[in-house]
Design an enzyme around this catalytic site. Structure first.
Site, PDB file in Angstrom:
ATOM      1  N   ARG A  48      56.713  99.834  58.850  1.00  0.00           N
ATOM      2  CA  ARG A  48      57.724  98.785  59.097  1.00  0.00           C
ATOM      3  C   ARG A  48      58.853  99.297  59.985  1.00  0.00           C
ATOM      4  NH1 ARG A  48      62.099  95.906  55.841  1.00  0.00           N
ATOM      5  NH2 ARG A  48      61.936  93.687  56.328  1.00  0.00           N
ATOM      6  N   ILE A  74      63.272  89.903  60.637  1.00  0.00           N
ATOM      7  CA  ILE A  74      61.982  90.331  60.087  1.00  0.00           C
ATOM      8  C   ILE A  74      62.077  89.969  58.606  1.00  0.00           C
ATOM      9  CG2 ILE A  74      62.855  92.710  59.816  1.00  0.00           C
ATOM     10  CD1 ILE A  74      60.051  93.780  60.111  1.00  0.00           C
ATOM     11  N   SER A  75      61.032  89.327  58.065  1.00  0.00           N
ATOM     12  CA  SER A  75      61.113  88.798  56.696  1.00  0.00           C
ATOM     13  C   SER A  75      61.158  89.915  55.656  1.00  0.00           C
ATOM     14  CB  SER A  75      59.908  87.892  56.416  1.00  0.00           C
ATOM     15  OG  SER A  75      59.828  86.877  57.387  1.00  0.00           O
ATOM     16  N   GLN A  76      61.572  89.530  54.456  1.00  0.00           N
ATOM     17  CA  GLN A  76      61.613  90.460  53.326  1.00  0.00           C
ATOM     18  C   GLN A  76      60.175  90.917  52.991  1.00  0.00           C
ATOM     19  OE1 GLN A  76      62.326  88.452  49.691  1.00  0.00           O
ATOM     20  NE2 GLN A  76      62.999  90.270  48.609  1.00  0.00           N
TER      21      GLN A  76
END
Ligand code: SAH
Length: 228
Positions: A48, A74-76
């Site tokens: 990530r 950027i999503s959780q």
């Protein structure tokens, strides 16, 4: 260098553990007590930190959304994990993602399906994600700049479709581009601080079955007419 890798591994282990716990704690909403081993493996394999700016590097393995520029995020990781699992990806699947963003969700899916098509409305983000995915050698992903409300008809129908921005309503083109037996996972709502994550299944006869799964927070799906 070795220390940095050790720090990263420790942070990743902690993140995966947190995801496992959060999935278990939200089972009463999602109906899922755990993620498939394949999804867990993909979360372990995709770095990530390569999808966020250097400034955000130290936070890359926290269970948080992070800014990626252009007022986008950027999503959780928990929500990436959950939505990926909800799609029930198969290694012969052709999948469409709306909202490429950093390309992280795309990289996760690329590990689990045959080919991923992903659309991003902000050209600079689409370019960055495409370069990044190529550099990291995720070869079964195609990125295109365009309005995801219209889907990507050239490669339809899709085994599943994932939308990673909140839509005011389900775009009809996406329902049309879904295969019978396919799944669409999409956040729906206009409230900036809470939307509903919906899972739509199209049965073999083309009939739609809809389920409101849980409250989520996403950036809005941009409507092309708002941009002119
Ligand atoms: N999946 C991304 C997170 C996406 S954030 C990741 O893993 O990083 C939502 C993204 O959807 C943003 O990049 C935003 O620009 C994009 N987006 C918003 N409206 C869109 C539209 N109509 N079509 C395609 N992409 C859109």
């Amino acid at each position: 260098m070795a220390d940095m890798r050790k720090d990263r591994d420790t942070a990743l282990d902690a993140l995966l553990q947190e995801i496992v716990t959060e999935v278990r704690d939200t089972q009463y909403l999602t109906g899922r007590a755990s993620l498939s081993p394949q999804v867990m493996l993909a979360l372990r394999q995709v770095p990530r930190e390569a999808f966020v700016s250097e400034k955000q590097n130290a936070a890359a393995y926290l269970n948080l959304p992070l800014p990626i520029g252009y007022a986008q995020t950027i999503s959780q990781p928990y929500i990436v994990a959950l939505m990926t699992d909800m799609l029930e990806p198969g290694n012969d699947h052709i999948v469409l993602e709306i909202g490429t963003g950093s390309g992280y969700q795309a990289a996760i899916l690329s590990q689990l399906v045959k080919h991923l098509y992903t659309m991003e409305v902000i050209d600079a983000l689409a370019q960055q994600a495409s370069d990044r995915l190529r550099r990291l050698d995720y070869r079964n992903v195609s990125v295109r700049t365009g309005d995801g409300n219209l889907g990507w008809p050239e490669h339809a129908p899709y085994d599943s479709i994932i939308v990673t921005a909140a839509a005011p309503r389900i775009p009809p083109a996406l329902l049309e581009q879904l295969k019978p037996g396919g799944r669409l996972v999409i956040p729906v709502g206009t409230d900036h601080f809470s939307q509903d994550l919906w899972m739509i299944r199209k049965d073999s006869g083309g009939h739609l079955e809809e389920k409101n799964v849980l409250p989520v927070v996403f950036v809005p799906l941009i409507q092309q007419q708002d941009r002119s």
